[in-house]
Every structure is written in C-alpha cells, then in structure tokens.
Design a protein around this motif. Structure first.
Motif, PDB file in Angstrom:
ATOM      1  N   LYS A   1       0.834  -1.207   0.000  1.00 61.47           N
ATOM      2  CA  LYS A   1       0.000   0.000   0.000  1.00 61.47           C
ATOM      3  C   LYS A   1       0.866   1.254   0.000  1.00 61.47           C
ATOM      4  O   LYS A   1       0.548   2.238  -0.670  1.00 61.47           O
ATOM      5  CB  LYS A   1      -0.930   0.005   1.216  1.00 61.47           C
TER       6      LYS A   1
ATOM      7  N   ASP B   1       3.936   1.552  -1.226  1.00 64.99           N
ATOM      8  CA  ASP B   1       4.547   1.698  -2.548  1.00 64.99           C
ATOM      9  C   ASP B   1       3.550   2.267  -3.551  1.00 64.99           C
ATOM     10  O   ASP B   1       3.895   3.119  -4.371  1.00 64.99           O
ATOM     11  CB  ASP B   1       5.081   0.356  -3.043  1.00 64.99           C
ATOM     12  N   LEU B   2       2.300   1.808  -3.496  1.00 71.44           N
ATOM     13  CA  LEU B   2       1.264   2.310  -4.397  1.00 71.44           C
ATOM     14  C   LEU B   2       1.001   3.785  -4.134  1.00 71.44           C
ATOM     15  O   LEU B   2       0.925   4.586  -5.064  1.00 71.44           O
ATOM     16  CB  LEU B   2      -0.021   1.498  -4.230  1.00 71.44           C
ATOM     17  N   ARG B   3       0.872   4.155  -2.870  1.00 70.12           N
ATOM     18  CA  ARG B   3       0.607   5.555  -2.530  1.00 70.12           C
ATOM     19  C   ARG B   3       1.782   6.435  -2.915  1.00 70.12           C
ATOM     20  O   ARG B   3       1.593   7.561  -3.394  1.00 70.12           O
ATOM     21  CB  ARG B   3       0.313   5.680  -1.034  1.00 70.12           C
ATOM     22  N   LEU B   4       2.997   5.948  -2.756  1.00 69.99           N
ATOM     23  CA  LEU B   4       4.184   6.706  -3.140  1.00 69.99           C
ATOM     24  C   LEU B   4       4.187   6.962  -4.640  1.00 69.99           C
ATOM     25  O   LEU B   4       4.485   8.076  -5.090  1.00 69.99           O
ATOM     26  CB  LEU B   4       5.451   5.969  -2.721  1.00 69.99           C
ATOM     27  N   ALA B   5       3.835   5.957  -5.422  1.00 69.07           N
ATOM     28  CA  ALA B   5       3.754   6.125  -6.874  1.00 69.07           C
ATOM     29  C   ALA B   5       2.687   7.149  -7.233  1.00 69.07           C
ATOM     30  O   ALA B   5       2.899   7.993  -8.119  1.00 69.07           O
ATOM     31  CB  ALA B   5       3.458   4.788  -7.538  1.00 69.07           C
ATOM     32  N   GLN B   6       1.545   7.115  -6.558  1.00 67.57           N
ATOM     33  CA  GLN B   6       0.483   8.087  -6.820  1.00 67.57           C
ATOM     34  C   GLN B   6       0.945   9.504  -6.496  1.00 67.57           C
ATOM     35  O   GLN B   6       0.659  10.450  -7.237  1.00 67.57           O
ATOM     36  CB  GLN B   6      -0.764   7.743  -6.003  1.00 67.57           C
TER      37      GLN B   6
ATOM     38  N   LYS C   1       4.028  10.620  -6.543  1.00 69.26           N
ATOM     39  CA  LYS C   1       5.008  11.036  -7.541  1.00 69.26           C
ATOM     40  C   LYS C   1       4.312  11.553  -8.796  1.00 69.26           C
ATOM     41  O   LYS C   1       4.704  12.578  -9.358  1.00 69.26           O
ATOM     42  CB  LYS C   1       5.942   9.882  -7.888  1.00 69.26           C
ATOM     43  N   VAL C   2       3.276  10.863  -9.234  1.00 66.19           N
ATOM     44  CA  VAL C   2       2.514  11.289 -10.416  1.00 66.19           C
ATOM     45  C   VAL C   2       1.848  12.634 -10.152  1.00 66.19           C
ATOM     46  O   VAL C   2       1.879  13.541 -10.989  1.00 66.19           O
ATOM     47  CB  VAL C   2       1.472  10.219 -10.815  1.00 66.19           C
ATOM     48  N   GLU C   3       1.256  12.773  -8.979  1.00 65.33           N
ATOM     49  CA  GLU C   3       0.587  14.028  -8.632  1.00 65.33           C
ATOM     50  C   GLU C   3       1.579  15.190  -8.581  1.00 65.33           C
ATOM     51  O   GLU C   3       1.293  16.282  -9.089  1.00 65.33           O
ATOM     52  CB  GLU C   3      -0.096  13.861  -7.280  1.00 65.33           C
TER      53      GLU C   3
END
Length: 90
Positions: free
Chosen positions: A55, A57-62, A64-66
């Motif tokens: 979770k 890692d997923l939030r970190l990727a989100q 970064k995109v934002e």
C-alpha cells in the motif's frame, strides 16, 4: 506457522504452583485459546508488513505522479505569464 502449546504441561505447572485441579484446567484452557486464536504469529506479522509495504509503494507512486502533474502545470502557467509579460514590454 502453527503455534504449539502444551495445555497439559501448563495445567500441571499451575497445580504445582498451588492452583486447584479445576482452576488449573480452566486457566490452561483460557491460555490455550488465547495462544491459538488471538495472538499474532510471526507469519501473521510478516503478511501484514507485506500488505502495508504494498500500500505504501502504491501511494508513493500516486504521489510522484501528482507531484509531476503539479510541476508541469506550474511550468506551463509560468511560461504563459512570462510570454504575456514579454509581449507587453514590446
């Protein structure tokens, strides 16, 4: 990983410590229930850790995109303002 608990040995230890046979049996059963049904094992904790990391890692990727979207948006706005100011100066 399965948890092993020797309730008979626990009962015997409690009887040796001064508990009555019935008290020792009830307490040993309560401890057995606690150990087998309510305590987390190392495998439980490892699985939880893996779910939390996934979770995270997923939030970190989100995020970064934002952040990238904000940087691009601000760059476009800054470029537009700079272009408008240069037109006014001519």
């Amino acid at each position: 990983m399965t948890t092993t608990f020797d309730s008979l040995a626990c009962k015997d230890t409690l009887v040796e410590g001064g508990f009555s046979d019935r008290q020792a049996a009830v307490l040993a059963h309560a401890i057995w229930d606690l150990v087998t049904n309510r305590l987390a094992t190392k495998d439980d904790l490892l699985a939880l850790e893996q779910r939390i990391e996934a979770k995270f890692d997923l939030r970190l990727a989100q995020l970064k995109v934002e952040l990238l979207m904000w940087i691009i948006s601000l760059t476009v706005v800054q470029t537009t303002i700079l272009g408008a100011m240069l037109k006014l100066l001519r």
